[in-house]
Design an enzyme around this catalytic site. Structure first.
Site, PDB file in Angstrom:
ATOM      1  N   ASN A   1      -3.788   7.512  -7.082  1.00 49.08           N
ATOM      2  CA  ASN A   1      -3.481   6.996  -8.420  1.00 49.08           C
ATOM      3  C   ASN A   1      -4.801   6.774  -9.160  1.00 49.08           C
ATOM      4  O   ASN A   1      -5.520   5.826  -8.884  1.00 49.08           O
ATOM      5  CB  ASN A   1      -2.716   5.667  -8.270  1.00 49.08           C
ATOM      6  CG  ASN A   1      -2.516   4.973  -9.605  1.00 49.08           C
ATOM      7  OD1 ASN A   1      -2.670   5.571 -10.668  1.00 49.08           O
ATOM      8  ND2 ASN A   1      -2.155   3.694  -9.550  1.00 49.08           N
TER       9      ASN A   1
ATOM     10  N   HIS B   1       4.490  -0.063 -10.578  1.00 53.28           N
ATOM     11  CA  HIS B   1       3.179  -0.486 -10.063  1.00 53.28           C
ATOM     12  C   HIS B   1       2.928  -1.930 -10.512  1.00 53.28           C
ATOM     13  O   HIS B   1       3.338  -2.327 -11.601  1.00 53.28           O
ATOM     14  CB  HIS B   1       2.093   0.449 -10.608  1.00 53.28           C
ATOM     15  CG  HIS B   1       0.760   0.237  -9.949  1.00 53.28           C
ATOM     16  ND1 HIS B   1      -0.077  -0.793 -10.308  1.00 53.28           N
ATOM     17  CD2 HIS B   1       0.145   0.900  -8.948  1.00 53.28           C
ATOM     18  CE1 HIS B   1      -1.170  -0.736  -9.556  1.00 53.28           C
ATOM     19  NE2 HIS B   1      -1.065   0.278  -8.722  1.00 53.28           N
TER      20      HIS B   1
ATOM     21  N   GLU C   1       2.521  -2.568  -1.728  1.00 51.55           N
ATOM     22  CA  GLU C   1       1.199  -2.849  -2.270  1.00 51.55           C
ATOM     23  C   GLU C   1       1.061  -4.345  -2.533  1.00 51.55           C
ATOM     24  O   GLU C   1       1.448  -4.824  -3.630  1.00 51.55           O
ATOM     25  CB  GLU C   1       0.995  -2.093  -3.583  1.00 51.55           C
ATOM     26  CG  GLU C   1       1.052  -0.595  -3.446  1.00 51.55           C
ATOM     27  CD  GLU C   1       0.165   0.086  -4.485  1.00 51.55           C
ATOM     28  OE1 GLU C   1      -0.767   0.770  -4.099  1.00 51.55           O
ATOM     29  OE2 GLU C   1       0.404  -0.104  -5.682  1.00 51.55           O
TER      30      GLU C   1
ATOM     31  N   GLU D   1       0.456  -3.353 -11.719  1.00 53.87           N
ATOM     32  CA  GLU D   1      -0.227  -3.491 -13.014  1.00 53.87           C
ATOM     33  C   GLU D   1       0.775  -3.367 -14.164  1.00 53.87           C
ATOM     34  O   GLU D   1       0.645  -4.042 -15.188  1.00 53.87           O
ATOM     35  CB  GLU D   1      -1.348  -2.444 -13.122  1.00 53.87           C
ATOM     36  CG  GLU D   1      -2.541  -2.837 -12.261  1.00 53.87           C
ATOM     37  CD  GLU D   1      -3.360  -1.678 -11.736  1.00 53.87           C
ATOM     38  OE1 GLU D   1      -3.233  -0.553 -12.248  1.00 53.87           O
ATOM     39  OE2 GLU D   1      -4.133  -1.907 -10.779  1.00 53.87           O
TER      40      GLU D   1
ATOM     41  N   SER E   1      -6.649  -1.366  -1.364  1.00 56.47           N
ATOM     42  CA  SER E   1      -7.987  -1.283  -0.773  1.00 56.47           C
ATOM     43  C   SER E   1      -8.051  -0.396   0.471  1.00 56.47           C
ATOM     44  O   SER E   1      -8.774  -0.704   1.419  1.00 56.47           O
ATOM     45  CB  SER E   1      -8.515  -2.690  -0.465  1.00 56.47           C
ATOM     46  OG  SER E   1      -8.659  -3.417  -1.673  1.00 56.47           O
TER      47      SER E   1
ATOM     48  N   LYS F   1      -5.195   5.922 -12.123  1.00 58.48           N
ATOM     49  CA  LYS F   1      -5.052   4.907 -13.181  1.00 58.48           C
ATOM     50  C   LYS F   1      -5.625   5.458 -14.500  1.00 58.48           C
ATOM     51  O   LYS F   1      -5.590   6.659 -14.727  1.00 58.48           O
ATOM     52  CB  LYS F   1      -5.728   3.601 -12.767  1.00 58.48           C
ATOM     53  CG  LYS F   1      -5.281   3.132 -11.385  1.00 58.48           C
ATOM     54  CD  LYS F   1      -5.678   1.726 -11.125  1.00 58.48           C
ATOM     55  CE  LYS F   1      -5.403   1.380  -9.683  1.00 58.48           C
ATOM     56  NZ  LYS F   1      -5.479  -0.036  -9.414  1.00 58.48           N
TER      57      LYS F   1
ATOM     58  N   GLY G   1      -7.401  -3.257  -5.402  1.00 52.95           N
ATOM     59  CA  GLY G   1      -8.703  -3.276  -6.079  1.00 52.95           C
ATOM     60  C   GLY G   1      -9.610  -4.424  -5.690  1.00 52.95           C
ATOM     61  O   GLY G   1     -10.608  -4.677  -6.356  1.00 52.95           O
TER      62      GLY G   1
HETATM   63  C1  PEP Z   1      -3.398   0.946  -6.550  1.00 54.99           C
HETATM   64  O1  PEP Z   1      -3.839   0.937  -7.678  1.00 54.99           O
HETATM   65  O2  PEP Z   1      -2.216   1.232  -6.349  1.00 54.99           O
HETATM   66  C2  PEP Z   1      -4.290   0.646  -5.436  1.00 54.99           C
HETATM   67  C3  PEP Z   1      -3.792   0.567  -4.251  1.00 54.99           C
HETATM   68  O3  PEP Z   1      -5.605   0.441  -5.770  1.00 54.99           O
HETATM   69  P1  PEP Z   1      -6.811   0.298  -4.710  1.00 54.99           P
HETATM   70  O4  PEP Z   1      -6.682   1.385  -3.693  1.00 54.99           O
HETATM   71  O5  PEP Z   1      -8.030   0.426  -5.546  1.00 54.99           O
HETATM   72  O6  PEP Z   1      -6.686  -1.063  -4.094  1.00 54.99           O
END
Ligand code: PEP
Length: 249
Positions: free
Chosen positions: A3, A90, A162, A92, A207, A5, A168
């Site tokens: 992703n 997601h 997640e 976000e 992460s 983003k 992040g």
């Molecule tokens: C995400 O944005 O879905 C995500 C898992 O980000 P990251 O891998 O940066 O934690």
């Protein structure tokens, strides 16, 4: 699944795609989905057209069908340009765009209706986790989709666990922590549809790096990863795809 983003420009998109294509043979048995920003989706679909096992996904779809929804992109449009997956709900979007469980469920239904595989993101905040509410929150998010789509909802879908506190932050869930939630998710789906549960892919996101991917993917109910930050660095993303190889062996 990567992703991107809202990151990068055309040039970065092209070089990331080229790197993935160049290394595709080293993770040929792994299903890879690249989710660029919408404006680069067409470019990505074309670049990956001759690369078996690597397809494109959208980062979101509208909860509406076509019509007077300025700025929105429908699932049918995404499918029309060759998109095969869509990230739905997601964290976000849930947090920054106010997407509620019913809205997320509506988007999930739109994706299915447009022949796109929805990737439903679920996960608890740090506060919910500290209050011991992880299971309750995640199962509520799953239930909302069942309420809108019925017992066959997850026959053709992916779930991404997640934890919001892991996205992040550089602080991934431990393999044991993630496995326990993935097990609960599969169990909840099995209660309604055992066959769907057996075939369901449950990704872990938060992460994931090349260094921790293998340990996470080794867990029984972790079928792959949803990768944010590390999907923007070609070497890291390729390393994660390679770390998934043993799972498909
Ligand atoms: C995400 O944005 O879905 C995500 C898992 O980000 P990251 O891998 O940066 O934690």
């Amino acid at each position: 699944m990567g992703n991107w983003k809202m990151n990068g420009r055309r040039q970065e998109a092209q070089s990331l795609l080229s790197a993935v294509v160049t290394h595709a043979a080293s993770f040929s048995d792994v299903d890879v989905v690249v989710c660029p920003p919408y404006v680069y989706l067409g470019l990505a679909v074309e670049r990956l057209a001759d690369c078996p096992g690597i397809v494109c996904g959208a980062q979101d779809v509208s909860a509406h069908a076509d019509g007077a929804y300025t700025g929105e992109v429908s699932a049918a449009m995404a499918r029309d340009i060759g998109c095969e997956f869509a990230i739905i709900g997601h964290s976000e979007r849930r947090t920054l765009c106010g997407e509620t469980d019913p809205v997320v469920a509506e988007k999930f239904a739109r994706a299915l209706a447009a022949d796109i595989t929805p990737v439903l993101c679920v996960g608890e905040t740090a506060k919910e986790r500290d209050a011991g509410r992880t299971r309750e929150v995640v199962l509520r998010q799953i239930d909302a989709v069942y309420a809108a789509c019925g017992t066959r909802a997850f026959e053709r879908a992916v779930v991404a666990y997640e934890p919001v506190w892991a996205i992040g932050t550089g602080r991934a869930a431990s393999p044991d922590e993630a496995q326990a939630v993935h097990h609960d998710i599969r169990g909840a789906v099995a209660q309604r549809n055992p066959e769907a549960a057996a075939g369901l892919r449950i990704l872990y996101g938060g992460s994931v790096k090349a260094q921790n991917a293998r340990e996470l993917f080794a867990c029984a109910d972790i079928d792959g990863g949803l990768i944010g930050g590390a999907s923007l660095v070609a070497g890291d993303f390729i390393g994660i795809c390679q770390a998934a190889c043993f799972k498909s062996a």
